[in-house]
Design a protein around this motif. Structure first.
Motif, PDB file in Angstrom:
ATOM      1  N   LEU A  48       3.605   0.507  -7.113  1.00 36.34           N
ATOM      2  CA  LEU A  48       4.983   0.335  -6.668  1.00 36.34           C
ATOM      3  C   LEU A  48       5.222  -1.099  -6.185  1.00 36.34           C
ATOM      4  O   LEU A  48       6.212  -1.744  -6.550  1.00 36.34           O
ATOM      5  CB  LEU A  48       5.271   1.334  -5.536  1.00 36.34           C
ATOM      6  CG  LEU A  48       6.685   1.271  -4.963  1.00 36.34           C
ATOM      7  CD1 LEU A  48       7.682   1.792  -5.980  1.00 36.34           C
ATOM      8  CD2 LEU A  48       6.779   2.056  -3.653  1.00 36.34           C
ATOM      9  N   ALA A  49       4.286  -1.608  -5.387  1.00 32.38           N
ATOM     10  CA  ALA A  49       4.451  -2.958  -4.838  1.00 32.38           C
ATOM     11  C   ALA A  49       4.497  -3.996  -5.951  1.00 32.38           C
ATOM     12  O   ALA A  49       5.350  -4.891  -5.958  1.00 32.38           O
ATOM     13  CB  ALA A  49       3.314  -3.273  -3.863  1.00 32.38           C
ATOM     14  N   TYR A  50       3.585  -3.879  -6.917  1.00 31.42           N
ATOM     15  CA  TYR A  50       3.582  -4.859  -8.003  1.00 31.42           C
ATOM     16  C   TYR A  50       4.826  -4.746  -8.862  1.00 31.42           C
ATOM     17  O   TYR A  50       5.387  -5.750  -9.308  1.00 31.42           O
ATOM     18  CB  TYR A  50       2.306  -4.721  -8.846  1.00 31.42           C
ATOM     19  CG  TYR A  50       1.124  -5.406  -8.199  1.00 31.42           C
ATOM     20  CD1 TYR A  50       1.054  -6.796  -8.157  1.00 31.42           C
ATOM     21  CD2 TYR A  50       0.110  -4.688  -7.600  1.00 31.42           C
ATOM     22  CE1 TYR A  50       0.002  -7.443  -7.542  1.00 31.42           C
ATOM     23  CE2 TYR A  50      -0.952  -5.310  -6.981  1.00 31.42           C
ATOM     24  CZ  TYR A  50      -0.999  -6.693  -6.957  1.00 31.42           C
ATOM     25  OH  TYR A  50      -2.047  -7.331  -6.335  1.00 31.42           O
ATOM     26  N   LEU A  58       0.812   3.350  -4.397  1.00 31.53           N
ATOM     27  CA  LEU A  58       1.503   2.377  -3.537  1.00 31.53           C
ATOM     28  C   LEU A  58       1.387   0.969  -4.111  1.00 31.53           C
ATOM     29  O   LEU A  58       2.349   0.197  -4.109  1.00 31.53           O
ATOM     30  CB  LEU A  58       0.903   2.413  -2.124  1.00 31.53           C
ATOM     31  CG  LEU A  58       1.349   3.554  -1.220  1.00 31.53           C
ATOM     32  CD1 LEU A  58       0.560   3.554   0.081  1.00 31.53           C
ATOM     33  CD2 LEU A  58       2.849   3.437  -0.927  1.00 31.53           C
ATOM     34  N   CYS A  59       0.202   0.649  -4.597  1.00 29.95           N
ATOM     35  CA  CYS A  59      -0.007  -0.684  -5.158  1.00 29.95           C
ATOM     36  C   CYS A  59       0.847  -0.882  -6.403  1.00 29.95           C
ATOM     37  O   CYS A  59       1.470  -1.937  -6.584  1.00 29.95           O
ATOM     38  CB  CYS A  59      -1.473  -0.899  -5.512  1.00 29.95           C
ATOM     39  SG  CYS A  59      -2.493  -1.064  -4.067  1.00 29.95           S
ATOM     40  N   ARG A 113      -8.530   6.672  -5.057  1.00 31.54           N
ATOM     41  CA  ARG A 113      -7.540   6.953  -4.008  1.00 31.54           C
ATOM     42  C   ARG A 113      -6.175   6.928  -4.650  1.00 31.54           C
ATOM     43  O   ARG A 113      -5.550   5.873  -4.740  1.00 31.54           O
ATOM     44  CB  ARG A 113      -7.623   5.904  -2.906  1.00 31.54           C
ATOM     45  CG  ARG A 113      -8.972   5.902  -2.217  1.00 31.54           C
ATOM     46  CD  ARG A 113      -8.971   4.843  -1.163  1.00 31.54           C
ATOM     47  NE  ARG A 113     -10.205   4.896  -0.393  1.00 31.54           N
ATOM     48  CZ  ARG A 113     -10.487   4.056   0.597  1.00 31.54           C
ATOM     49  NH1 ARG A 113      -9.626   3.118   0.927  1.00 31.54           N
ATOM     50  NH2 ARG A 113     -11.610   4.142   1.239  1.00 31.54           N
ATOM     51  N   LEU A 152      -3.233   5.312  -2.710  1.00 31.06           N
ATOM     52  CA  LEU A 152      -3.330   3.859  -2.612  1.00 31.06           C
ATOM     53  C   LEU A 152      -2.941   3.210  -3.940  1.00 31.06           C
ATOM     54  O   LEU A 152      -2.180   2.234  -3.989  1.00 31.06           O
ATOM     55  CB  LEU A 152      -4.756   3.470  -2.226  1.00 31.06           C
ATOM     56  CG  LEU A 152      -4.981   1.997  -1.890  1.00 31.06           C
ATOM     57  CD1 LEU A 152      -4.159   1.577  -0.695  1.00 31.06           C
ATOM     58  CD2 LEU A 152      -6.464   1.725  -1.645  1.00 31.06           C
ATOM     59  N   ARG A 212     -14.510   5.110  -4.608  1.00 35.15           N
ATOM     60  CA  ARG A 212     -13.827   6.392  -4.719  1.00 35.15           C
ATOM     61  C   ARG A 212     -12.411   6.192  -5.212  1.00 35.15           C
ATOM     62  O   ARG A 212     -11.801   5.163  -4.970  1.00 35.15           O
ATOM     63  CB  ARG A 212     -13.798   7.088  -3.349  1.00 35.15           C
ATOM     64  CG  ARG A 212     -15.133   7.669  -2.953  1.00 35.15           C
ATOM     65  CD  ARG A 212     -15.117   8.041  -1.495  1.00 35.15           C
ATOM     66  NE  ARG A 212     -14.746   6.914  -0.666  1.00 35.15           N
ATOM     67  CZ  ARG A 212     -13.748   6.944   0.210  1.00 35.15           C
ATOM     68  NH1 ARG A 212     -13.016   8.019   0.343  1.00 35.15           N
ATOM     69  NH2 ARG A 212     -13.478   5.886   0.940  1.00 35.15           N
TER      70      ARG A 212
END
Ligand SMILES: Nc1ncnc2c1ncn2[C@@H]1O[C@H](COP(=O)(O)OP(=O)(O)OP(=O)(O)O)[C@@H](O)[C@H]1O
Ligand SMILES: [Mg+2]
Lengths: 292, 261, 336
Positions: free
Chosen positions: B13-15, B10-11, B4, B7, B2
């Protein structure tokens, strides 16, 4: 393998550890040059009542905690996404989050000079947009140190969390949903509890790493925002005060050990001693851990 | 799977946070200006030229390679037997020995560095190079023991017995069977150790002497006193080197096998 | 004639546990010997002592008549097949098989020839250049066998070699194993907990119980005459009865006839009781009969329903007398 030959295999390693680690560390505490153990203990006692040193210790711990939380907030979603991605993409994402660990901390911290420096990216953006008239002071602040450390340690947090998240069969989540849990509840009731050991290990590693980090507070905090690590360096190489340096060393080591023991305890009581004990050796082997 | 969106965001942003700043360094390295400035002022290769011609950097690079190579070999040389003895030796007090092998991780590196400086360099008059090698080797032993130990734990202990049954003595069995089976693990440990040692700052910091400085420490000191982008150029070269190592590793063994888990 | 393996009062203790106790055993040359017994009875321990991986706590081991109790494994010239196969993962199939020859410093030409022959014997010539992990379980098992026999061992030792294979393949590999043994004439010692495997392969069946010898002999002698309730249970006997005039006996269900009311009994001992459970098995039905305080399992071709009053016929020539609680100390039977 006979016991005797096994014993012989141990000899060189134990000898090197004894000569290069156990002996110097113990000797430093018991008999620093131009001083003695009582001197170190006395100086440590003095520091615990010295407002200046205490404020530095407090800042160090504060930085450690914020770094830990921030890297958890950034890292956990990534770890979760990797654990649920198809194998190929997961491999790429995992490699991308491991790669920074192979790069020198000096290089990674240097990048924040480019962003936060007087003529850096951020100050350019702020003055360009007219938000501030003069280039603001962004470097040599606690925030700068935290930013640098979070960038440094998020990969470690990702790898630790991924270590236990990858053990969570995605079918468990599906089973919970099949039993009527919403996706949020399935996550909270199934995934999160099983991920806790990795979170605990990651948080401990990151906290310990941030509290003992040197490069980042040196470059981004300078002399204005000292931490225990830069203070130790000052005593050891600028003022050549060995007794104080040893005292700070003891102080720093105690903080790290205390947190390690604490999370070990919490982990053990919350998750059943067996599981918690099993996790650290498996997950604590990330590239370049703590080497800051 | 699915979608998201939260999520994914957020990922991303983190990378961006982990990798983005590194790219800025590369941009600054090609700058024509005299200070760290973003966006860079003009385009030039002069900082690369300066990095490669500056003696303090080249000699520090030499020291770093020497120390990392020596320490890695030393750590493997004592660490592989340690792992063997711990895993296969049925020794009493095995847990204690294991804990001792891993203990250098627990004490902050800066503290170990301080201790080594006081006791070995000042106390016993060991040279800076010698102390660096010993210190780095001690730091790497946990990696060597753990990574080799893990592949030893995966290997079938019956292999050695099978070799013995076929007529190999204990030494022959070790060199013909055990060691080749462990080779990928040892190679991983070696690569990891080399990189860890090469990048180390806190342990090396107090152990450098005149003419014996490691590259990261030299870069650090340079940045302390001077604001020109030459360190950005050195960083970019190191980045390129690291990417090359990563690519070669991926081709030969698999990046995640060596560095991930 | 010299026996390839002789155990003389061999005992092995692990801390407080006695895994093998006072075992005397002679392995006949050129024959297939099976060590049989339930899990934990000391089969592996015995085999590992023969191979030299474990030293006996007490007792002596003779190989080809020579003292070998303390001889290291590499100087025993035995071929061992491990349960996990223990193939060297870094070597090709051919190099795995050649390993023992290399250790014996066989010449290049001879090595090539003998490896070729061994692989041919197990039907794997076409896979010589593969790595072990590129083979199926059955193929790996054949490589392990080839590697063990290529050195022309004085004894071939096999520790549950077939237990990692699926049921079909296991039955097929049994025959291949037997063919290889017959073709090479090698003395073989097999450890197993599968009585069918032992019955099919063994010339000499050695049944162990808690580290002691319980019974030994050719399967044709042991199977119809278990010397104790332990052996009988292990060989799949299910009826343990006390029959008037006979004492404690055992009999296999297929020899017990369950007679419906009105059926005419031929000669033999009759018990009467109630059918408790009837299981259809295709050719016949298995019936559990409650007779007094005993349950008897028997077969019938007649229509019987649970609850029916029935009689049970125990043919006297099929009843096996069991000595109560006293296992008969077995002596070496003939091994045909
Ligand atoms: N290395 C050891 N240390 C302690 N006890 C052992 C050891 N090896 C075997 N034992 C004990 O000795 C007994 C016999 O073990 P063994 O492995 O010979 O049994 P086995 O007949 O091969 O069983 P299985 O069919 O399960 O393989 C067991 O009780 C076992 O627990
Ligand atoms: Mg066994």
């Amino acid at each position: 393998m006979s016991r005797r030959s096994a014993g012989l295999l141990l000899v060189p390693g134990i000898a090197l550890l004894a000569f290069g680690f156990v002996f110097p560390v113990c000797a430093m505490l018991l008999a620093p040059p131009e001083g003695d153990a009582a001197g170190v203990a006395g100086r440590l006692g003095g520091m615990l009542t010295d407002g200046y040193v205490l404020s530095i210790a407090l800042r160090t711990v504060r930085i450690g905690l914020i770094t830990m939380l921030a890297s958890l907030l950034l890292g956990f979603p990534v770890a979760y996404a990797i654990s649920r991605a198809p194998a190929r993409r997961a491999g790429v994402l995992l490699a991308l989050s491991t790669f920074p660990l192979l790069l020198s901390t000096v290089v990674r911290t240097y990048s924040w000079l480019v962003i936060l420096g007087r003529n850096g990216l951020l100050s350019g953006v702020l003055t360009g947009l007219g938000i501030t008239a003069h280039p603001p002071q962004l470097l040599y602040t606690e925030t700068a140190i935290v930013l640098g450390l979070v960038q440094l340690f998020t990969p470690l947090m990702i790898l630790s969390c991924y270590g236990s998240l990858s053990q969570v069969d995605s079918r468990l989540e599906e089973a919970a949903r099949g039993l009527g849990a919403s996706s949020g509840r399935a996550f909270r009731l199934v995934v999160l509890p099983m991920a806790l050991p990795g979170v605990a290990v990651g948080s401990t590693l990151v906290f310990a790493g941030a509290v003992t980090a040197f490069t980042t507070p040196m470059l981004l905090g300078g002399t204005r925002q000292r931490t225990l690590a830069t203070l130790l360096y000052d005593y050891a190489s600028v003022s050549l005060d060995w007794t104080s340096a040893s005292a700070v060393a003891v102080f720093m080591t105690m903080i790290v050990l205390a947190v390690g023991v604490l999370t070990g305890r919490v982990g053990a009581s919350r998750l059943g001693a067996r599981r918690a004990r099993k996790v650290p050796p498996a997950t604590a082997g990330a590239a370049g851990e703590g080497a800051v | 799977m699915r979608r998201r969106p939260l999520l994914t965001a957020l990922c991303a942003l983190a990378y961006l946070f982990m990798l983005g700043p590194i790219l800025l360094v590369v941009a600054v390295a090609f700058s024509g200006g005299d200070t760290i400035h973003f966006p860079p002022e003009g385009l030039s290769l002069k900082w690369f030229g300066k990095a490669l011609s500056q003696h303090s950097f080249t000699s520090a690079l030499g020291t770093s390679v020497l120390v990392a190579t020596g320490a890695t070999l030393l750590a493997l040389l004592v660490g592989v037997p340690l792992a063997l003895a711990v895993q296969r030796g049925r020794l009493p007090g095995r847990r204690v020995i294991e804990a001792l092998c891993l203990s250098p991780i627990v004490v902050p590196e800066l503290v170990v560095g301080l201790a080594l400086y006081q006791q070995l360099m000042v106390g016993l008059r060991v040279t800076a190079l010698g102390t660096l090698m010993i210190g780095h080797a001690v730091l790497l032993i946990p990696y060597a023991v753990r990574v080799t130990g893990a592949s030893l734990a995966m290997a079938d202990p019956m292999l050695e017995e099978a070799a013995r049954g076929l007529g190999a003595g204990p030494v022959t069995a070790f060199f013909r069977v055990t060691l080749p089976v462990l080779a990928p693990g040892i190679l991983s440990a070696g690569l990891l150790s080399f990189i860890t040692s090469f990048n180390n700052v806190p342990l090396s910091l107090l152990l450098t002497g005149p003419g014996t400085t490691t590259l990261p420490v030299e870069m650090l000191h340079y940045v302390e006193f001077s604001f020109d982008p030459v360190v950005a150029a050195v960083s970019t070269l190191l980045l390129a080197l690291t990417v090359a190592v990563a690519v070669v590793t991926e081709r030969l063994i698999g990046f995640n096998k060596v560095f991930g888990r | 004639m010299v026996n390839p393996v002789e155990l003389d009062g061999v005992t092995r203790e692990f801390g407080g546990v006695t895994a093998v106790q006072d075992l005397d055993l002679t392995v006949p040359e050129g024959k297939f010997t099976a060590l049989l017994g339930p899990s934990g009875c000391g089969k592996t321990t015995t085999l590992r002592m023969i191979a030299g991986y474990l030293a006996p706590t007490r007792g002596r081991i003779l190989l080809d008549g020579a003292e070998a109790t303390r001889l290291p494994p590499e100087r025993r010239n035995l071929g061992m097949v491990f349960q996990s196969y223990a193939l060297f993962p870094h070597l090709t199939v051919a190099k795995n098989v050649a390993f023992g020859l290399r250790m014996r410093k066989a010449g290049r030409e001879e090595t090539r020839r003998r490896v070729g022959e061994a692989l041919e014997l197990v039907g794997l010539s076409h896979l010589a250049e593969r790595r072990p992990r590129e083979l199926s379980g059955g193929q790996q098992q054949r490589v392990a066998l080839a590697r063990a026999i290529v050195i022309r061992p004085s004894v071939l030792l096999l520790d549950e070699p077939l237990s990692n294979l699926d049921a079909r393949l296991r039955v097929q590999m049994r025959q291949e194993l037997l063919n290889v043994q017959r073709e090479t004439g090698v003395t073989a010692v097999l450890v197993t907990h599968d009585q069918d495997e032992a019955l099919e392969l063994a010339d000499l069946m050695v049944i162990l119980r808690d580290g002691r010898l319980e019974q030994l002999g050719h399967p044709r002698d042991v199977f119809p005459a278990p010397a104790s309730r332990f052996v009988a249970e292990f060989l799949g006997y299910e009826n343990f009865l006390t029959v008037p005039g006979h004492g404690p006996v055992t009999i296999r269900p297929e020899y017990v006839r369950v007679l419906a009311a009105g059926e005419e009994p031929p000669g033999g001992t009759l018990l009467s009781g109630t059918a408790a459970r009837v299981t259809y098995r295709g050719t016949d039905c298995l019936v559990a009969v409650r007779a007094g305080d005993q349950t008897v399992l028997g077969t019938t071709a007649a229509e019987i329903r649970p609850g029916d009053e029935v009689r049970v016929l125990l043919p006297g020539d099929r009843l096996i007398h069991l000595p109560e609680n006293a296992p008969v100390p077995a002596t070496a039977g003939d091994t045909r």
